[in-house]
Design a protein around this motif. Structure first.
Motif, PDB file in Angstrom:
ATOM      1  N   UNK A   1      10.247  17.883   3.471  1.00  0.00           N
ATOM      2  CA  UNK A   1      10.722  19.188   3.011  1.00  0.00           C
ATOM      3  C   UNK A   1      11.692  19.854   3.983  1.00  0.00           C
ATOM      4  N   UNK A   2      11.476  19.650   5.287  1.00  0.00           N
ATOM      5  CA  UNK A   2      12.358  20.275   6.271  1.00  0.00           C
ATOM      6  C   UNK A   2      13.520  19.362   6.674  1.00  0.00           C
ATOM      7  N   UNK A   3      13.587  18.170   6.088  1.00  0.00           N
ATOM      8  CA  UNK A   3      14.686  17.260   6.379  1.00  0.00           C
ATOM      9  C   UNK A   3      14.582  16.547   7.708  1.00  0.00           C
ATOM     10  N   UNK A   4      13.509  16.764   8.455  1.00  0.00           N
ATOM     11  CA  UNK A   4      13.368  16.149   9.777  1.00  0.00           C
ATOM     12  C   UNK A   4      12.790  14.736   9.652  1.00  0.00           C
ATOM     13  N   UNK A   5      13.028  13.892  10.666  1.00  0.00           N
ATOM     14  CA  UNK A   5      12.495  12.521  10.630  1.00  0.00           C
ATOM     15  C   UNK A   5      10.972  12.524  10.632  1.00  0.00           C
ATOM     16  N   UNK A   6      10.400  11.473  10.048  1.00  0.00           N
ATOM     17  CA  UNK A   6       8.952  11.321  10.045  1.00  0.00           C
ATOM     18  C   UNK A   6       8.557  10.091  10.851  1.00  0.00           C
ATOM     19  N   UNK A   7       7.354  10.164  11.412  1.00  0.00           N
ATOM     20  CA  UNK A   7       6.847   9.118  12.282  1.00  0.00           C
ATOM     21  C   UNK A   7       5.483   8.664  11.776  1.00  0.00           C
TER      22      UNK A   7
ATOM     23  N   UNK B   1       5.898   4.930  15.359  1.00  0.00           N
ATOM     24  CA  UNK B   1       7.076   4.251  14.802  1.00  0.00           C
ATOM     25  C   UNK B   1       7.875   5.203  13.925  1.00  0.00           C
ATOM     26  N   UNK B   2       9.207   5.099  14.049  1.00  0.00           N
ATOM     27  CA  UNK B   2      10.089   5.909  13.212  1.00  0.00           C
ATOM     28  C   UNK B   2      10.938   5.036  12.297  1.00  0.00           C
ATOM     29  N   UNK B   3      11.491   3.960  12.852  1.00  0.00           N
ATOM     30  CA  UNK B   3      12.395   3.111  12.079  1.00  0.00           C
ATOM     31  C   UNK B   3      11.626   2.184  11.145  1.00  0.00           C
TER      32      UNK B   3
ATOM     33  N   UNK C   1       0.820  -1.196   0.000  1.00  0.00           N
ATOM     34  CA  UNK C   1       0.000   0.000   0.000  1.00  0.00           C
ATOM     35  C   UNK C   1       0.854   1.247   0.000  1.00  0.00           C
ATOM     36  N   UNK C   2       0.200   2.381   0.124  1.00  0.00           N
ATOM     37  CA  UNK C   2       0.899   3.665   0.031  1.00  0.00           C
ATOM     38  C   UNK C   2       1.184   4.254   1.407  1.00  0.00           C
ATOM     39  N   UNK C   3       2.315   4.930   1.497  1.00  0.00           N
ATOM     40  CA  UNK C   3       2.639   5.762   2.651  1.00  0.00           C
ATOM     41  C   UNK C   3       2.420   7.207   2.229  1.00  0.00           C
ATOM     42  N   UNK C   4       1.583   7.917   2.999  1.00  0.00           N
ATOM     43  CA  UNK C   4       1.255   9.296   2.645  1.00  0.00           C
ATOM     44  C   UNK C   4       1.650  10.237   3.768  1.00  0.00           C
TER      45      UNK C   4
ATOM     46  N   UNK D   1      -8.115   1.439   3.630  1.00  0.00           N
ATOM     47  CA  UNK D   1      -7.443   1.873   2.408  1.00  0.00           C
ATOM     48  C   UNK D   1      -6.022   1.323   2.320  1.00  0.00           C
ATOM     49  N   UNK D   2      -5.600   0.554   3.320  1.00  0.00           N
ATOM     50  CA  UNK D   2      -4.245   0.003   3.372  1.00  0.00           C
ATOM     51  C   UNK D   2      -3.206   1.107   3.247  1.00  0.00           C
ATOM     52  N   UNK D   3      -3.413   2.202   3.994  1.00  0.00           N
ATOM     53  CA  UNK D   3      -2.506   3.345   3.954  1.00  0.00           C
ATOM     54  C   UNK D   3      -1.867   3.578   5.314  1.00  0.00           C
ATOM     55  N   UNK D   4      -0.659   4.097   5.277  1.00  0.00           N
ATOM     56  CA  UNK D   4       0.052   4.527   6.477  1.00  0.00           C
ATOM     57  C   UNK D   4       0.334   6.016   6.329  1.00  0.00           C
ATOM     58  N   UNK D   5      -0.037   6.800   7.325  1.00  0.00           N
ATOM     59  CA  UNK D   5       0.165   8.252   7.287  1.00  0.00           C
ATOM     60  C   UNK D   5       1.342   8.606   8.187  1.00  0.00           C
ATOM     61  N   UNK D   6       2.270   9.408   7.661  1.00  0.00           N
ATOM     62  CA  UNK D   6       3.452   9.809   8.426  1.00  0.00           C
ATOM     63  C   UNK D   6       3.515  11.326   8.534  1.00  0.00           C
ATOM     64  N   UNK D   7       4.296  11.801   9.496  1.00  0.00           N
ATOM     65  CA  UNK D   7       4.444  13.233   9.683  1.00  0.00           C
ATOM     66  C   UNK D   7       5.462  13.537  10.757  1.00  0.00           C
ATOM     67  N   UNK D   8       5.607  14.794  11.144  1.00  0.00           N
ATOM     68  CA  UNK D   8       6.617  15.194  12.123  1.00  0.00           C
ATOM     69  C   UNK D   8       6.256  14.739  13.532  1.00  0.00           C
ATOM     70  N   UNK D   9       7.242  14.740  14.416  1.00  0.00           N
ATOM     71  CA  UNK D   9       7.055  14.271  15.774  1.00  0.00           C
ATOM     72  C   UNK D   9       5.938  15.023  16.493  1.00  0.00           C
ATOM     73  N   UNK D  10       5.857  16.360  16.278  1.00  0.00           N
ATOM     74  CA  UNK D  10       4.862  17.135  17.028  1.00  0.00           C
ATOM     75  C   UNK D  10       3.431  16.726  16.687  1.00  0.00           C
ATOM     76  N   UNK D  11       3.230  16.103  15.509  1.00  0.00           N
ATOM     77  CA  UNK D  11       1.886  15.664  15.133  1.00  0.00           C
ATOM     78  C   UNK D  11       1.460  14.397  15.865  1.00  0.00           C
ATOM     79  N   UNK D  12       2.386  13.793  16.613  1.00  0.00           N
ATOM     80  CA  UNK D  12       2.034  12.635  17.439  1.00  0.00           C
ATOM     81  C   UNK D  12       1.312  13.044  18.712  1.00  0.00           C
ATOM     82  N   UNK D  13       1.436  14.311  19.092  1.00  0.00           N
ATOM     83  CA  UNK D  13       0.840  14.778  20.342  1.00  0.00           C
ATOM     84  C   UNK D  13      -0.683  14.813  20.220  1.00  0.00           C
TER      85      UNK D  13
END
Length: 393
Positions: free
Chosen positions: A247-253, A236-238, A213-216, A261-273
């Motif tokens: 775009x900002x070069x920071x790690x995504x989680x 999860x990060x690894x 599936x897709x990672x978005x 939809x068999x999708x995984x959504x990723x984003x910056x650490x602060x969006x985990x809060x």
């Protein structure tokens, strides 16, 4: 008696207290080699032998009860189904709920026993009006009240926890050595007993068919692909293997898993809060708080809600409790009969809370109850087309 030092000392203390004690070891697999061995598990053949030696030393009857079929259905199959649905379950909590304090207690009571005694670090006390309450253990570092948060008022009437006031695990080990118990220096068990090598992702891959599936990202842009959404969990990060850098070069989680939809959504650490949790199938460890009791005793009409009440919310066995306010809401159930849901508004955000986890509520040291997290709200993630915070399920 799991075969560990805690349950052996608990049994010894129950004998010292004058109880008529019978040791029971639970066989949870027809093929015990599929459970972990040595220091990495519990309920294996070698653990049953350790439990037998402890029972023999204490001079108490000892039995092995085969609960393997129920364990497979209620814990292992449930674990697979939850991951397939994009949720992150806690199998130890489920085992306590459905095996140790349901199946085991039911059989014990049917055979004429008065209570189940375990080596858990938690405390049962008599509260106002004679109602039993569940509280944290004296040793907060070893406190296991979180995984007992599923116990009901009726079950608490038949539970003995002799290690409740023990100030440290070191004291338990010292006592076991003084008593001549061979498990005095046996390492603690940890991780998931039914995953032999500790590779949860690999174990799940053998049971859930892979589906690429897709990672978005949070905006919906495709940034990579994955071999199966079940292999990921919120926070999860690894192992994301995203070819497109942020775009900002920071790690995504991992922020969200969408099994439909068999999708995984990723984003910056602060969006985990997250600042709000919703929980389904709430239960109460003893008598419900007055606010909840008033709602539950009233008419079952969808839309009714209780007054909020102050709590400490905890979502991991050894996580830090967070001050919050909670309330119950009646919502339409699957058969149109309104059912209660728990809403927990956090005073300070929590990171990486995943649907499927259990949120356990406390007031001081008392465990009020728990619910299974079904949705979270993050102030850092605007909902598409809604202009407000996102809720992930």
């Amino acid at each position: 008696m799991s075969g560990g030092v805690d349950s052996a000392v608990a049994a010894a203390r129950a004998v010292d207290a004058g109880h008529d004690v019978t040791g029971v070891h639970l066989a949870l697999s027809r093929a015990p080699g599929t459970l972990r061995t040595g220091s990495r598990g519990c309920c294996t053949v070698e653990d049953s032998r350790d439990a037998w030696r402890a029972a023999d030393l204490l001079g108490i009857p000892y039995y092995v009860w085969d609960f393997s079929e129920r364990f497979q259905a209620e814990v292992v199959d449930d674990f697979v189904a939850e991951y397939a649905a994009g949720r992150t379950p806690n199998p130890c909590l489920r085992c306590n709920e459905r095996i140790k304090f349901a199946a085991l207690l039911e059989k014990a009571l049917a055979l004429g026993f008065d209570a189940v005694c375990t080596g858990h670090y938690a405390k049962v006390v008599e509260g106002p009006g004679g109602h039993r309450e569940l509280h944290r253990a004296a040793d907060w570092a070893k406190d296991q009240s979180y995984v007992l948060g599923v116990l009901t008022a009726q079950q608490l009437e038949h539970v003995l926890l002799p290690l409740a006031e023990t100030p440290s695990k070191a004291e338990v080990r010292a006592e076991a050595a003084r008593r001549g118990l061979s498990v005095a220096s046996k390492p603690d068990s940890h991780d998931i007993c039914f995953i032999p090598d500790g590779d949860t992702r690999g174990w799940l891959a053998e049971r859930i068919p892979p589906a690429e599936g897709e990672i978005k990202d949070a905006a919906g842009a495709v940034v990579g692909t994955h071999p199966g959404a079940h292999a990921f969990t919120v926070g999860q990060r690894k192992g994301l293997r995203i070819g497109t850098p942020a775009p900002d070069g920071r790690p995504r989680f991992v922020l969200e898993i969408r099994p439909k939809d068999n999708e995984v959504v990723v984003g910056p650490r602060e969006a985990l809060a997250v600042d709000e949790l919703r929980g389904i199938r709430p239960s109460w460890a003893g008598r419900p708080v007055p606010e909840a009791e008033q709602l539950l005793q009233g008419p079952r009409e969808a839309g009714r809600t209780s007054s909020s009440f102050p709590v400490l919310a905890q979502v991991r066995a050894h996580g830090d409790p967070v001050p919050a306010r909670a309330r119950l809401e009646l919502v339409e159930g699957p058969d149109t009969e309104p059912v209660p849901e728990l809403v927990v508004r956090l005073d300070e955000p929590m990171n990486g809370v995943a649907p499927g986890q259990s949120v356990v509520l406390y007031q001081g040291t008392r465990v009020l109850g728990q619910a299974t997290v079904s949705a979270t709200r993050s102030p850092a993630r605007p909902a598409a087309g809604a202009g407000g915070p996102a809720t992930g399920r």
